[in-house]
Design an enzyme around this catalytic site. Structure first.
Site, PDB file in Angstrom:
ATOM      1  N   GLU A 125      43.432 -35.002   1.269  1.00 40.88           N
ATOM      2  CA  GLU A 125      43.570 -36.410   1.656  1.00 40.88           C
ATOM      3  C   GLU A 125      44.678 -37.116   0.871  1.00 40.88           C
ATOM      4  O   GLU A 125      44.712 -38.343   0.781  1.00 40.88           O
ATOM      5  CB  GLU A 125      42.227 -37.123   1.439  1.00 40.88           C
ATOM      6  CG  GLU A 125      41.163 -36.638   2.389  1.00 40.88           C
ATOM      7  CD  GLU A 125      39.760 -36.943   1.900  1.00 40.88           C
ATOM      8  OE1 GLU A 125      39.331 -36.311   0.905  1.00 40.88           O
ATOM      9  OE2 GLU A 125      39.101 -37.803   2.469  1.00 40.88           O
ATOM     10  N   SER A 178      37.413 -36.710   5.050  1.00 35.37           N
ATOM     11  CA  SER A 178      38.356 -37.011   6.138  1.00 35.37           C
ATOM     12  C   SER A 178      38.195 -36.078   7.331  1.00 35.37           C
ATOM     13  O   SER A 178      39.137 -35.858   8.085  1.00 35.37           O
ATOM     14  CB  SER A 178      39.811 -36.950   5.652  1.00 35.37           C
ATOM     15  OG  SER A 178      40.092 -38.058   4.853  1.00 35.37           O
ATOM     16  N   TYR A 191      42.967 -41.369  11.387  1.00 35.19           N
ATOM     17  CA  TYR A 191      44.167 -41.943  10.761  1.00 35.19           C
ATOM     18  C   TYR A 191      45.301 -42.310  11.693  1.00 35.19           C
ATOM     19  O   TYR A 191      46.257 -42.945  11.264  1.00 35.19           O
ATOM     20  CB  TYR A 191      44.676 -41.007   9.654  1.00 35.19           C
ATOM     21  CG  TYR A 191      43.645 -40.851   8.563  1.00 35.19           C
ATOM     22  CD1 TYR A 191      43.176 -41.960   7.875  1.00 35.19           C
ATOM     23  CD2 TYR A 191      43.107 -39.612   8.250  1.00 35.19           C
ATOM     24  CE1 TYR A 191      42.209 -41.837   6.895  1.00 35.19           C
ATOM     25  CE2 TYR A 191      42.138 -39.476   7.268  1.00 35.19           C
ATOM     26  CZ  TYR A 191      41.694 -40.589   6.603  1.00 35.19           C
ATOM     27  OH  TYR A 191      40.729 -40.462   5.640  1.00 35.19           O
ATOM     28  N   ARG A 205      31.008 -46.261   0.618  1.00 33.46           N
ATOM     29  CA  ARG A 205      30.789 -46.448   2.065  1.00 33.46           C
ATOM     30  C   ARG A 205      29.877 -45.342   2.567  1.00 33.46           C
ATOM     31  O   ARG A 205      30.094 -44.164   2.249  1.00 33.46           O
ATOM     32  CB  ARG A 205      32.137 -46.403   2.798  1.00 33.46           C
ATOM     33  CG  ARG A 205      32.153 -47.195   4.106  1.00 33.46           C
ATOM     34  CD  ARG A 205      33.323 -46.786   4.962  1.00 33.46           C
ATOM     35  NE  ARG A 205      33.126 -45.460   5.454  1.00 33.46           N
ATOM     36  CZ  ARG A 205      34.060 -44.492   5.458  1.00 33.46           C
ATOM     37  NH1 ARG A 205      35.261 -44.707   5.006  1.00 33.46           N
ATOM     38  NH2 ARG A 205      33.764 -43.296   5.928  1.00 33.46           N
ATOM     39  N   ASP A 253      28.195 -43.206   5.601  1.00 34.50           N
ATOM     40  CA  ASP A 253      28.350 -42.809   7.006  1.00 34.50           C
ATOM     41  C   ASP A 253      26.998 -42.408   7.588  1.00 34.50           C
ATOM     42  O   ASP A 253      26.267 -41.617   6.980  1.00 34.50           O
ATOM     43  CB  ASP A 253      29.305 -41.609   7.112  1.00 34.50           C
ATOM     44  CG  ASP A 253      30.730 -41.969   6.733  1.00 34.50           C
ATOM     45  OD1 ASP A 253      31.051 -43.170   6.686  1.00 34.50           O
ATOM     46  OD2 ASP A 253      31.534 -41.043   6.494  1.00 34.50           O
ATOM     47  N   GLU A 299      26.647 -38.911   4.854  1.00 32.33           N
ATOM     48  CA  GLU A 299      27.246 -38.767   3.519  1.00 32.33           C
ATOM     49  C   GLU A 299      27.587 -40.140   2.957  1.00 32.33           C
ATOM     50  O   GLU A 299      27.600 -41.141   3.675  1.00 32.33           O
ATOM     51  CB  GLU A 299      28.539 -37.945   3.611  1.00 32.33           C
ATOM     52  CG  GLU A 299      29.558 -38.587   4.547  1.00 32.33           C
ATOM     53  CD  GLU A 299      30.993 -38.392   4.126  1.00 32.33           C
ATOM     54  OE1 GLU A 299      31.263 -37.794   3.071  1.00 32.33           O
ATOM     55  OE2 GLU A 299      31.866 -38.895   4.848  1.00 32.33           O
ATOM     56  N   ASN A 314      30.657 -41.996   0.656  1.00 24.53           N
ATOM     57  CA  ASN A 314      32.031 -41.851   0.148  1.00 24.53           C
ATOM     58  C   ASN A 314      32.209 -42.762  -1.060  1.00 24.53           C
ATOM     59  O   ASN A 314      32.077 -43.977  -0.929  1.00 24.53           O
ATOM     60  CB  ASN A 314      33.030 -42.276   1.236  1.00 24.53           C
ATOM     61  CG  ASN A 314      32.853 -41.448   2.499  1.00 24.53           C
ATOM     62  OD1 ASN A 314      33.283 -40.308   2.561  1.00 24.53           O
ATOM     63  ND2 ASN A 314      32.178 -42.001   3.495  1.00 24.53           N
ATOM     64  N   GLY A 327      38.445 -45.021   2.301  1.00 27.59           N
ATOM     65  CA  GLY A 327      39.807 -45.444   2.658  1.00 27.59           C
ATOM     66  C   GLY A 327      40.029 -46.918   2.352  1.00 27.59           C
ATOM     67  O   GLY A 327      39.121 -47.741   2.528  1.00 27.59           O
TER      68      GLY A 327
HETATM   69  N1  LIG Z   1      25.248 -34.006  11.941  1.00 24.33           N
HETATM   70  C1  LIG Z   1      26.177 -34.672  12.609  1.00 24.33           C
HETATM   71  N2  LIG Z   1      25.902 -35.192  13.832  1.00 24.33           N
HETATM   72  C2  LIG Z   1      26.838 -35.848  14.536  1.00 24.33           C
HETATM   73  N3  LIG Z   1      28.098 -36.046  14.116  1.00 24.33           N
HETATM   74  C3  LIG Z   1      28.448 -35.572  12.903  1.00 24.33           C
HETATM   75  C4  LIG Z   1      27.496 -34.876  12.085  1.00 24.33           C
HETATM   76  N4  LIG Z   1      28.117 -34.527  10.944  1.00 24.33           N
HETATM   77  C5  LIG Z   1      29.380 -34.974  11.051  1.00 24.33           C
HETATM   78  N5  LIG Z   1      29.592 -35.591  12.214  1.00 24.33           N
HETATM   79  C6  LIG Z   1      30.878 -36.175  12.665  1.00 24.33           C
HETATM   80  O1  LIG Z   1      31.911 -35.670  11.829  1.00 24.33           O
HETATM   81  C7  LIG Z   1      32.513 -36.714  11.058  1.00 24.33           C
HETATM   82  C8  LIG Z   1      32.788 -36.234   9.640  1.00 24.33           C
HETATM   83  O2  LIG Z   1      31.589 -35.847   9.017  1.00 24.33           O
HETATM   84  P1  LIG Z   1      31.144 -36.346   7.582  1.00 24.33           P
HETATM   85  O3  LIG Z   1      29.841 -35.700   7.275  1.00 24.33           O
HETATM   86  O4  LIG Z   1      31.183 -37.829   7.489  1.00 24.33           O
HETATM   87  O5  LIG Z   1      32.232 -35.657   6.637  1.00 24.33           O
HETATM   88  P2  LIG Z   1      33.608 -36.171   5.988  1.00 24.33           P
HETATM   89  O6  LIG Z   1      33.326 -36.124   4.524  1.00 24.33           O
HETATM   90  O7  LIG Z   1      34.638 -35.189   6.399  1.00 24.33           O
HETATM   91  O8  LIG Z   1      33.866 -37.572   6.503  1.00 24.33           O
HETATM   92  C9  LIG Z   1      31.520 -37.867  11.133  1.00 24.33           C
HETATM   93  O9  LIG Z   1      32.181 -39.105  10.970  1.00 24.33           O
HETATM   94  C10 LIG Z   1      30.907 -37.679  12.511  1.00 24.33           C
HETATM   95  O10 LIG Z   1      31.763 -38.176  13.526  1.00 24.33           O
HETATM   96 MG   LIG Z   2      32.566 -39.206   6.613  1.00 28.44          MG
END
Ligand SMILES: Nc1ncnc2c1ncn2[C@@H]1O[C@H](COP(=O)(O)OP(=O)(O)O)[C@@H](O)[C@H]1O
Ligand SMILES: [Mg+2]
Length: 346
Positions: free
Chosen positions: A13, A185, A251, A292, A294, A307, A309, A313
């Site tokens: 990133e 990311s 991005y 933040r 998610d 997760e 963060n 960003g």
């Molecule tokens: N279990 C899940 N169900 C649905 N969508 C997911 C799931 N895990 C990840 N995603 C999708 O993938 C993206 C990135 O996953 P995330 O766990 O937030 O990792 P990163 O640390 O790369 O942001 C999320 O913003 C979402 O759109």
């Molecule tokens: Mg994420």
């Protein structure tokens, strides 16, 4: 104040950070501070006039994010850093600042290593401390802590290189999501809908590390909640125009709709914010820090945490600054709040 803003770093990133740290540095200058914008991986020479002369009242650097993840191997070869993860004079310059604004994303900047190093040197810095960063960066640890704290998170397993594809199908099922345990990311993240694509998805994720989260794909609306000095900001709904919220959709402007405040009920809004605070505390991120969270809001109203963060960003159009704006904090004020709460509490 004299503020060292750390940018770039050795992480997939890296480009995102070069952009956001540059903008943070400019905002802090507008707020009246003297700022040194330093590439955490490449470091900087200290002029004969001393480190103090690196801190300026104006920053002119500009960066742009390309469609692709940066080539870290090439960067390592040309940097002359060897195995070191931070560049020359970074610690010296940070020691000469009143406080360090960590404008990095991913890897060393976000996994707690740098925070621990700064603690050892008595250097003040913005954001979460090393324990919160380390726990949030490791999705396996985060999910364990979410589960014992009663915070809903997608069911799944942590796969190792020896884990068979059959085991993943049996224990997680399809459709599932595969991702590196400590990524960010969406780098290395895949949505797997059929058995045939599992092999490539696992290979993509194992490119980055040898622990991979395989979890159930959660159906629902994607939401993210920023937290600033103990205040959960309004949720943002994320709707990519096509596919899921991958690196490109994150991005490249115009590819994703980000709605704040979203069209949700008062009780959904409340539950999303409470869950975000709960997740932050479960990972021992300090109240004075920012982060933040998610989540996916399922149709039955359950917010499932993907997760947290600890270095989200921070360009003015990034999610946390957007939510802060809706809550009444402009970009310059947001950067100031992050610095001042770290200054007062660290
Ligand atoms: N279990 C899940 N169900 C649905 N969508 C997911 C799931 N895990 C990840 N995603 C999708 O993938 C993206 C990135 O996953 P995330 O766990 O937030 O990792 P990163 O640390 O790369 O942001 C999320 O913003 C979402 O759109
Ligand atoms: Mg994420």
């Amino acid at each position: 104040m004299k503020i060292a803003v750390l940018a770039g770093g050795y992480s997939p990133e890296r480009d995102v950070s070069l952009v956001s740290a540059g903008l943070i540095a400019k905002a802090l200058c507008r707020n009246g501070h003297r700022v040194a914008l330093i590439d955490a991986y490449l470091g900087a020479d200290i002029p004969d006039a001393g480190a103090d002369s690196l801190f300026a009242r104006e920053i002119t650097e500009e960066y742009h994010i390309t469609e692709n993840v940066p080539d870290l191997k090439k960067l390592r070869e040309t940097s002359g850093n060897g195995d070191a993860l931070i560049g020359k004079n970074v610690i010296e310059i940070c020691r000469s600042a009143d406080i360090v604004y960590i404008g990095l994303h991913g890897a060393t900047g976000e996994n707690g290593q740098l925070q621990a190093l700064f603690d050892c040197h008595g250097i003040k810095y913005t954001g979460a401390g090393y324990v919160g960063c380390a726990l949030a960066m490791d999705k396996e640890m985060s999910k364990l802590l979410f589960r014992v704290s009663g915070i809903p998170t997608p069911d799944g397993i942590t796969a190792k290189p020896e884990t068979t594809r059959e085991e993943i199908i049996e224990k997680v099922g399809l459709p599932c999501v595969t991702k590196p345990c400590s990524g960010g990311s969406s780098v290395g993240v895949s949505i797997v809908r059929c058995e045939n694509s599992l092999e490539k998805a696992m290979k993509d994720a194992f490119e980055y590390e040898d622990r991979v989260i395989a979890e159930k794909l959660v159906k629902g609306r994607e939401m993210t909640v920023g937290i600033l000095c103990g205040e959960a900001l309004p949720p943002i709904e994320i709707i990519p125009k096509s596919g899921f919220y991958d690196y490109k959709n994150k991005y490249q402007s115009g590819l994703t709709e980000e709605i704040c405040p979203p069209d949700i009920t008062k009780s959904e809004d409340k539950l999303l914010r409470e869950t975000a605070l709960h997740a932050m505390r479960a990972l021992r991120i300090e109240e004075h820090a920012y982060c933040r969270v998610d989540m996916i809001l399922e149709s039955d109203g359950t917010p499932r945490v993907l997760e947290v963060n600890t270095l989200p960003g921070m360009t003015p159009t990034s999610l946390l600054p957007q939510a802060a704006k809706v809550a009444g904090y402009g970009y310059d004020e947001l950067c100031e709040k992050i610095v001042m709460s770290a200054w007062e509490n660290r």
